[in-house]
Write an enzyme that holds these catalytic residues in place. Structure first.
Site, PDB file in Angstrom:
ATOM      1  N   GLU A   1     -31.113  18.611 -29.366  1.00 29.86           N
ATOM      2  CA  GLU A   1     -32.062  18.243 -30.419  1.00 29.86           C
ATOM      3  C   GLU A   1     -31.377  17.886 -31.734  1.00 29.86           C
ATOM      4  O   GLU A   1     -32.012  17.314 -32.629  1.00 29.86           O
ATOM      5  CB  GLU A   1     -33.037  19.398 -30.664  1.00 29.86           C
ATOM      6  CG  GLU A   1     -34.012  19.656 -29.528  1.00 29.86           C
ATOM      7  CD  GLU A   1     -35.037  18.547 -29.365  1.00 29.86           C
ATOM      8  OE1 GLU A   1     -35.149  17.695 -30.256  1.00 29.86           O
ATOM      9  OE2 GLU A   1     -35.732  18.530 -28.332  1.00 29.86           O
TER      10      GLU A   1
ATOM     11  N   GLU B   1     -22.199  32.325 -13.116  1.00 26.63           N
ATOM     12  CA  GLU B   1     -22.019  33.117 -14.326  1.00 26.63           C
ATOM     13  C   GLU B   1     -21.013  34.250 -14.163  1.00 26.63           C
ATOM     14  O   GLU B   1     -20.681  34.931 -15.126  1.00 26.63           O
ATOM     15  CB  GLU B   1     -23.355  33.720 -14.755  1.00 26.63           C
ATOM     16  CG  GLU B   1     -23.899  34.770 -13.791  1.00 26.63           C
ATOM     17  CD  GLU B   1     -25.194  35.373 -14.306  1.00 26.63           C
ATOM     18  OE1 GLU B   1     -25.210  36.603 -14.486  1.00 26.63           O
ATOM     19  OE2 GLU B   1     -26.163  34.642 -14.517  1.00 26.63           O
TER      20      GLU B   1
END
Length: 304
Positions: free
Chosen positions: A85, A116
């Protein structure tokens, strides 16, 4: 490898939602809303830590550093969202704020099991981006113990770079590897261990603060208007015109004309109109003002 996560607040049972599978739709969403309403208070409790992290990020970006978000699963996706953004909102180059998610880009849409769990991959992925001691890494992990994130933080710290961590448990393991650690304790989720709920909301709020406040401090905002937005579609072009109209106090047609001259760039259009200067001069004073619109307007007026 056996890992005890039962002590983590984010993994504990929420007493208020033990019978959630027996509630009506309205009762479920009422409970969710009540639980969500506590998140802002949890964030408020760590505002001093968030402030400290923002000052460090601002100092880095002001001195040609970059900001990297690193996370896995939901935490990683939130980092991707915030980074993505920044270019349209603040017209930043894509490399200024970047996100790295365990498992790579495909993990944004599909869970990559086990991604992860590697310390090494966290370090390797950060290194592959050309990360340097001038940059900042923000490690995001609701549990506060994700190996991938720890690996990235350790690598950054070894280089002497600024490190920030965001977790939703107290005394989080990732805090040990961060110069600035933010622990937003929102309590047990209504679905035990589902940190895409309150924990994710808290993380999104913190990321909003980190990026938005840093960009304000870098001169990307005038009043509360996005003077550096990238007018890349019809809606944003119209928003750009409205911003120019609001700040410069000119009619629609004049704002439209100015934006055409500046190739739809709001900041030089404003400086040109309010300073009474050419596009070329507007760009010159903006550079002299380090991007700060108010100062650029003053410089434009002084030079007339």
């Amino acid at each position: 490898m056996n890992v005890n996560i039962t002590a983590l607040t984010t993994e504990q049972r929420n007493e208020r939602s033990r019978n959630i599978d027996q509630l009506s739709t309205l009762e479920i969403i009422t409970l969710m809303n009540e639980e969500d309403s506590t998140v802002a208070d949890a964030v408020e409790a760590v505002l001093p830590q968030i402030e400290s992290a923002i000052e460090a990020i601002y100092h880095s970006l002001k001195n040609n550093g970059r900001l990297f978000y690193v996370g896995a699963g939901t935490s990683g996706r939130l980092g991707v969202l915030d980074a993505a953004e920044c270019p349209p909102t603040f017209c930043t180059p894509p490399e200024l704020v970047q996100a790295i998610i365990a498992g790579g880009e495909s993990a944004m849409f599909t869970a990559v099991e086990g991604a992860e769990d590697s310390l090494k991959e966290g370090a390797n992925d950060l290194e592959s981006k050309g990360f340097t001691k001038s940059d900042v890494v923000v490690g995001i992990a609701a549990s506060g113990r994700t190996p991938y994130v720890i690996g990235a933080l350790k690598h950054a710290r070894k280089l002497g770079a600024v490190t920030v961590s965001i977790a939703c448990n107290q005394n989080a393991e990732i805090s040990e590897y961060a110069d600035h650690h933010i622990e937003v304790v929102v309590g047990p989720e209504i679905l035990s261990g589902s940190t895409r709920l309150k924990s994710a909301t808290a993380q999104k709020m913190v990321l909003n603060m980190l990026s938005t406040t840093t960009m304000i401090k870098l001169g990307k905002i005038y009043d509360n208007l996005m003077v550096d937005l990238h007018a890349s579609n019809i809606k944003l072009v119209e928003r750009a015109k409205q911003i120019v109209m609001d700040i410069a106090g000119v009619p629609y047609e004049e704002a439209e004309k100015a934006l055409k001259e500046t190739n739809q760039k709001v900041k030089p259009a404003i400086v040109m109109l309010m300073g009474g200067v050419s596009v070329e001069r507007a760009n010159e004073v903006i550079e002299q003002a380090n991007g700060f619109t108010r100062l650029a307007i003053e410089l434009a007026k002084e030079g007339k």
